[in-house]
Design an enzyme around this catalytic site. Structure first.
Site, PDB file in Angstrom:
ATOM      1  N   CYS A 150       0.821  -1.217   0.000  1.00  0.00           N
ATOM      2  CA  CYS A 150       0.000   0.000   0.000  1.00  0.00           C
ATOM      3  C   CYS A 150       0.854   1.266   0.000  1.00  0.00           C
ATOM      4  O   CYS A 150       0.539   2.247  -0.692  1.00  0.00           O
ATOM      5  CB  CYS A 150      -0.950  -0.003   1.193  1.00  0.00           C
ATOM      6  SG  CYS A 150      -0.197  -0.542   2.745  1.00  0.00           S
ATOM      7  N   HIS A 245      -2.538   6.203   4.659  1.00  0.00           N
ATOM      8  CA  HIS A 245      -1.083   6.390   4.695  1.00  0.00           C
ATOM      9  C   HIS A 245      -0.737   7.747   4.082  1.00  0.00           C
ATOM     10  O   HIS A 245      -1.164   8.071   2.968  1.00  0.00           O
ATOM     11  CB  HIS A 245      -0.372   5.283   3.917  1.00  0.00           C
ATOM     12  CG  HIS A 245      -0.409   3.944   4.584  1.00  0.00           C
ATOM     13  ND1 HIS A 245      -0.942   3.739   5.834  1.00  0.00           N
ATOM     14  CD2 HIS A 245       0.054   2.729   4.159  1.00  0.00           C
ATOM     15  CE1 HIS A 245      -0.816   2.450   6.159  1.00  0.00           C
ATOM     16  NE2 HIS A 245      -0.221   1.826   5.159  1.00  0.00           N
TER      17      HIS A 245
END
Length: 357
Positions: A150, A245
């Site tokens: 990710c 994130h």
């Protein structure tokens, strides 16, 4: 009208597994018909799952019985989504591929196998052809395709239009990654509360290696892992947010480069999923914001349509004539995991790699 494809989700009760369930529950042609889990076999999915995402357990799957990870019981399954943990995933995925199953994996176990595609559908869709080589080399009818880390996706997606249009020489990335990236139950509270936790040199190196491989495939038709024209470095951290994130990138160039042109390249960036109008493709893979205090994890992690499928980029700055800075935010369990897996499946269907077994 496209026929319905049946999907199995391995690890269906985990943080990425539940996002697969949520996203596939109302998918136009991929349906979650087999939910596999460990320690909850035989129980209704809705009763045993810790539903740690938006909304509620979809009624379409709430009464489905959780089943074992057993290929003998999956005869009618067309696609297997595998968000199993590192180490456990590799042998299981190989077993399924040998038996003719089509496996889309979020695990790192096969990401650097030379004949296994590691796909971001907008960035390197042409690498799906490695499936042909994989089938021939391994003498199996199924396949394994992986999605990247990710964190790597949060950098690689906004870097792609820059790499396509400008002469990059280096990228320095600093990440602040949410707790869900560590799975459930995750990190002990006393380690993360009132703290920012460095993920260490191993995770830094893994991030760099994956971004390098992805970008090396943007301009080439042949996969050349580790070969690139730019110098990359990453420093990674875990912080106490749940999802999303956050990444800060400093990009250097071989010649003077205008940050406004870089911004325009990101705003106009689209790929094959958008051209093909795939169901899970966001209209804009990259949403650029000019607001001074954005992106923010709380407000922007669900950006795009479907929600969570766009990477939000902001705080673009001309540091000097040959350096720009930007900040990106990616929903790690959606775009960075389950959503990326579903979009990859749609691309493989469109390319003819997934059909009735």
């Amino acid at each position: 009208m496209r026929r319905t494809l049946k999907a199995a989700i391995l690890g269906a009760t985990g943080l990425v597994g539940i996002e697969y369930v949520r996203m596939l529950a109302d998918h136009p042609y991929i349906k979650p018909t087999y939910l596999a889990g460990k320690g909850s076999v035989g129980k209704p999915y809705g009763e045993i799952v810790r539903w740690q995402t938006v909304g509620n357990v979809p009624k379409e799957v709430a009464n489905q019985e959780v089943k074992p990870t057993d290929p003998k019981l999956m005869d009618d399954v067309d696609i297997i989504f595998s968000p199993l943990p590192q180490g456990a995933a590799g042998p299981v995925e190989e077993q399924f591929a040998k038996l003719g199953f089509n496996v889309i994996s979020n695990s790192p176990d096969h990401r650097f196998d030379m004949d296994v595609p590691m796909i971001i559908p907008e960035v390197n869709p042409h690498t799906v052809t490695l499936i042909d080589e994989q089938r021939k080399r391994r003498d199996w009818k199924g396949f394994i395709v992986t999605t990247p880390l990710c964190t790597a996706q949060g950098a690689a997606i906004p870097l792609t239009p820059i790499y396509q249009n400008f002469k990059m020489s280096g990228v320095m990335i600093t990440t602040m990654q949410s707790l869900s990236g560590a799975g459930y139950p995750g990190i002990a509270s006393l380690d993360i509360v009132d703290n920012a936790l460095p993920l260490g040199d191993g995770y830094d190196a893994k991030t760099v290696k994956e971004i390098t491989r992805i970008l090396s495939e943007v301009k080439r038709n042949v996969q050349e892992p580790g070969v690139n024209e730019i110098t990359l470095d990453a420093t990674t951290h875990r912080i106490a947010t749940i999802h999303g994130h956050y990444e800060v990138a400093y990009v250097t160039f071989k010649e003077d480069t205008d940050v406004r042109k870089v911004m325009e390249s990101m705003e106009s960036f689209k790929g094959e999923p958008q051209d093909l109008k795939l169901p899970t493709a966001p209209e804009k893979p990259i949403i650029v914001t000019t607001q001074d205090a954005r992106p923010q994890v709380f407000f922007d992690r669900w950006a795009g349509n479907p929600p969570g499928m766009s990477v939000v980029v902001g705080r673009l700055k001309q540091v000097n004539p040959r350096t720009i800075r930007f900040v990106s935010l990616i929903h790690n369990t959606v775009r960075g995991a389950a959503g990326g897996g579903v979009l990859t499946a749609e691309l493989l269907v469109e390319k003819g790699y997934i059909d009735k077994r």
